[in-house]
Design a protein around this motif. Sequence first.
Motif, PDB file in Angstrom:
ATOM      1  N   ARG A   1      16.315  16.641  -2.330  1.00 15.55           N
ATOM      2  CA  ARG A   1      17.195  15.898  -3.231  1.00 15.55           C
ATOM      3  C   ARG A   1      16.448  15.447  -4.493  1.00 15.55           C
ATOM      4  NH1 ARG A   1      18.336  10.537  -3.824  1.00 15.55           N
ATOM      5  NH2 ARG A   1      17.264   9.909  -1.913  1.00 15.55           N
ATOM      6  N   HIS A   2      15.220  14.954  -4.304  1.00  7.10           N
ATOM      7  CA  HIS A   2      14.444  14.510  -5.463  1.00  7.10           C
ATOM      8  C   HIS A   2      14.142  15.667  -6.395  1.00  7.10           C
ATOM      9  CE1 HIS A   2      12.869  11.082  -2.689  1.00  7.10           C
ATOM     10  NE2 HIS A   2      14.060  10.814  -3.177  1.00  7.10           N
ATOM     11  N   GLU A   3      13.828  16.805  -5.790  1.00  4.41           N
ATOM     12  CA  GLU A   3      13.489  17.994  -6.570  1.00  4.41           C
ATOM     13  C   GLU A   3      14.670  18.380  -7.469  1.00  4.41           C
ATOM     14  OE1 GLU A   3      12.592  21.089  -3.874  1.00  4.41           O
ATOM     15  OE2 GLU A   3      11.699  22.423  -5.371  1.00  4.41           O
ATOM     16  N   ILE A   4      15.862  18.364  -6.902  1.00  2.52           N
ATOM     17  CA  ILE A   4      17.052  18.756  -7.653  1.00  2.52           C
ATOM     18  C   ILE A   4      17.383  17.721  -8.717  1.00  2.52           C
ATOM     19  CG2 ILE A   4      19.558  19.032  -7.434  1.00  2.52           C
ATOM     20  CD1 ILE A   4      18.989  20.421  -4.711  1.00  2.52           C
ATOM     21  N   GLU A   5      17.316  16.459  -8.336  1.00  2.00           N
ATOM     22  CA  GLU A   5      17.674  15.407  -9.292  1.00  2.00           C
ATOM     23  C   GLU A   5      16.671  15.287 -10.428  1.00  2.00           C
ATOM     24  OE1 GLU A   5      18.192  12.062  -6.716  1.00  2.00           O
ATOM     25  OE2 GLU A   5      20.279  12.564  -6.244  1.00  2.00           O
ATOM     26  N   ARG A   6      15.422  15.550 -10.118  1.00  2.00           N
ATOM     27  CA  ARG A   6      14.413  15.494 -11.177  1.00  2.00           C
ATOM     28  C   ARG A   6      14.679  16.570 -12.233  1.00  2.00           C
ATOM     29  NH1 ARG A   6       9.810  17.930 -11.267  1.00  2.00           N
ATOM     30  NH2 ARG A   6      10.034  18.438  -9.065  1.00  2.00           N
TER      31      ARG A   6
ATOM     32  N   GLY B   1      17.477  17.268 -13.273  1.00  2.00           N
ATOM     33  CA  GLY B   1      18.678  16.881 -13.998  1.00  2.00           C
ATOM     34  C   GLY B   1      19.957  17.482 -13.434  1.00  2.00           C
ATOM     35  N   HIS B   2      19.897  17.943 -12.187  1.00  2.00           N
ATOM     36  CA  HIS B   2      21.087  18.551 -11.588  1.00  2.00           C
ATOM     37  C   HIS B   2      21.730  17.614 -10.577  1.00  2.00           C
ATOM     38  CE1 HIS B   2      19.903  22.304 -13.484  1.00  2.00           C
ATOM     39  NE2 HIS B   2      18.678  22.091 -13.029  1.00  2.00           N
ATOM     40  N   ALA B   3      22.975  17.889 -10.269  1.00  2.00           N
ATOM     41  CA  ALA B   3      23.688  17.080  -9.283  1.00  2.00           C
ATOM     42  C   ALA B   3      23.374  17.597  -7.889  1.00  2.00           C
ATOM     43  CB  ALA B   3      25.190  17.142  -9.552  1.00  2.00           C
ATOM     44  N   TYR B   4      23.003  16.659  -7.012  1.00  2.00           N
ATOM     45  CA  TYR B   4      22.639  17.047  -5.647  1.00  2.00           C
ATOM     46  C   TYR B   4      23.864  17.010  -4.741  1.00  2.00           C
ATOM     47  CZ  TYR B   4      20.626  16.690  -0.971  1.00  2.00           C
ATOM     48  OH  TYR B   4      20.329  16.889   0.345  1.00  2.00           O
ATOM     49  N   GLY B   5      23.960  18.014  -3.904  1.00  2.00           N
ATOM     50  CA  GLY B   5      25.030  18.024  -2.905  1.00  2.00           C
ATOM     51  C   GLY B   5      24.456  18.380  -1.545  1.00  2.00           C
TER      52      GLY B   5
ATOM     53  N   LEU C   1      23.068  22.496   4.443  1.00  2.00           N
ATOM     54  CA  LEU C   1      22.969  23.182   3.156  1.00  2.00           C
ATOM     55  C   LEU C   1      22.763  22.158   2.049  1.00  2.00           C
ATOM     56  CD1 LEU C   1      23.324  26.044   1.849  1.00  2.00           C
ATOM     57  CD2 LEU C   1      25.715  25.412   1.480  1.00  2.00           C
ATOM     58  N   HIS C   2      21.802  22.432   1.170  1.00  2.00           N
ATOM     59  CA  HIS C   2      21.559  21.579   0.010  1.00  2.00           C
ATOM     60  C   HIS C   2      22.051  22.311  -1.227  1.00  2.00           C
ATOM     61  CE1 HIS C   2      18.854  18.961   2.418  1.00  2.00           C
ATOM     62  NE2 HIS C   2      18.613  20.087   3.059  1.00  2.00           N
ATOM     63  N   LEU C   3      22.787  21.587  -2.072  1.00  2.00           N
ATOM     64  CA  LEU C   3      23.374  22.225  -3.250  1.00  2.00           C
ATOM     65  C   LEU C   3      22.874  21.593  -4.529  1.00  2.00           C
ATOM     66  CD1 LEU C   3      26.219  21.548  -1.152  1.00  2.00           C
ATOM     67  CD2 LEU C   3      26.553  23.764  -2.288  1.00  2.00           C
ATOM     68  N   SER C   4      22.750  22.424  -5.564  1.00  2.00           N
ATOM     69  CA  SER C   4      22.372  21.943  -6.890  1.00  2.00           C
ATOM     70  C   SER C   4      23.508  22.294  -7.839  1.00  2.00           C
ATOM     71  CB  SER C   4      21.069  22.628  -7.327  1.00  2.00           C
ATOM     72  OG  SER C   4      20.807  22.366  -8.677  1.00  2.00           O
ATOM     73  N   ASP C   5      24.143  21.283  -8.438  1.00  2.00           N
ATOM     74  CA  ASP C   5      25.319  21.504  -9.288  1.00  2.00           C
ATOM     75  C   ASP C   5      26.366  22.329  -8.551  1.00  2.00           C
ATOM     76  OD1 ASP C   5      24.303  20.056 -11.403  1.00  2.00           O
ATOM     77  OD2 ASP C   5      23.391  21.796 -12.366  1.00  2.00           O
TER      78      ASP C   5
END
Lengths: 230, 230
Positions: free
Chosen positions: A82-87, A89-93, A123-127
């Motif tokens: 989650r941190h990787e995705i948010e860093r 600038g993307h939305a984490y799902g 499953l981890h989602l980015s945007d």
Amino acid sequence: MHPYEEIRTEILRRINSQAWPAGFALPHEEKLAEEFGVARGTIRRALSPLVDAGLIERRRRAGTRVVGRKAHSSTLTIPVVRHEIERGGHAYGYKLLRSSLGDDARDDQGLFAGAPLRHIVSLHLSDGRPYQLEDRLVNLEAIPEARDADFSTVSPNEWLIARVPYSSVRTILRAEMPGTNDSKYLKLQRDEPVFVIERQTRLDGNILTLVRMAHPAHGFQMITATDDFQ
Amino acid sequence: MHPYEEIRTEILRRINSQAWPAGFALPHEEKLAEEFGVARGTIRRALSPLVDAGLIERRRRAGTRVVGRKAHSSTLTIPVVRHEIERGGHAYGYKLLRSSLGDDARDDQGLFAGAPLRHIVSLHLSDGRPYQLEDRLVNLEAIPEARDADFSTVSPNEWLIARVPYSSVRTILRAEMPGTNDSKYLKLQRDEPVFVIERQTRLDGNILTLVRMAHPAHGFQMITATDDFQ
DNA sequence: AAGTGGTCTAGACCACTAG
DNA sequence: TAGTGGTCTAGACCACTTT
């Protein structure tokens, strides 16, 4: 710049310039202390990271020698997804796909020695796009609270890292042709491979969890760099 | 077991058992020195790897705090290809595929700022099977001797590591669908991806060499582990 | 047996920064 | 500005390993 840093830099320079080539025996600590006009402890402090980095070898009585470089070492950091995705600038799902106990949670590699397990696929989602498929086995003997934990909103990844702050980890990196689950959930392009991170987490010798994290190869990479001495 | 090791282990135990949870402020150095009956320097020595590992944070005047774990760090070692193969008990083979100067050696990413380059493509074999395709650009301004070096028997990988013992490195890991050269030289199975290691090597800020190393995915993996404190 | 690195001490002073 | 960590010293003793 502190004395120990200047001394380290100077010694690094001598090694790199081949003034002190591989196999060269360095002056012993007291000589170096004299040369640089510092206490012996400061010399030790200057040299110690060079030992850790494998540039020099020290043995009592035998002294200190420059080692021929045989490998590049660097530090690989694997953050919480989650941190990787948010860093970036993307939305984490996040979506829990499957959770089961008992026979469904099989220890194919025999790592858990018959301990009861929980098996979680998520499953981890980015945007909104699939970013990582997490397939995890958790040892319920070592972490009994995991039996009743609710992984529908918090991923096992984060839940575990909060619960087991420090532990030893073995990580394996691979490129793979996608398996059935990968194709089903990761929305891969035709012939697109997956980048797989497999990790065993241990505490005091007991294996806590085994996880396979699969990423669509397109747009995914891991970056690592040497901690620069300079 | 030396005092500094025992103290480190004990502090690690307190962190892992949540006796000292994330955010907890540790006693300051003199208090700890008193508690454990050692000098302040020994406490510093016990704590220092925990700082490096990111388990605790220290700030002057503010003191020392336990950090909530956010990532797993481990050390990734990339050895010389020949050593890697020979250590596994296999026979090493090497073949120079192409070597060129000037226009053929293009700096696609603009990293070398117009410096003259040498471009070398070579193949590393394990027991006669393709193991790694090495595609490398070398900065001839930084390493002029590379212009006339003979890479037909010694790989640029080894030649460079002997010449530039220490340097800073940035490594990128990826899974890719094979490119034309990969398919041509790596004898890939149908739809088999490649595991790609891309590396920039710098010295004093100047980029020395850029290399792309492609491995057939099948049977290739990278392993990395935490340096255990225990 | 002797020489080298490894550990530890007690103290000093400095550098930063939270209060 | 006071308290904390960061650096350095001069010395002692110990542990290992080569000669």
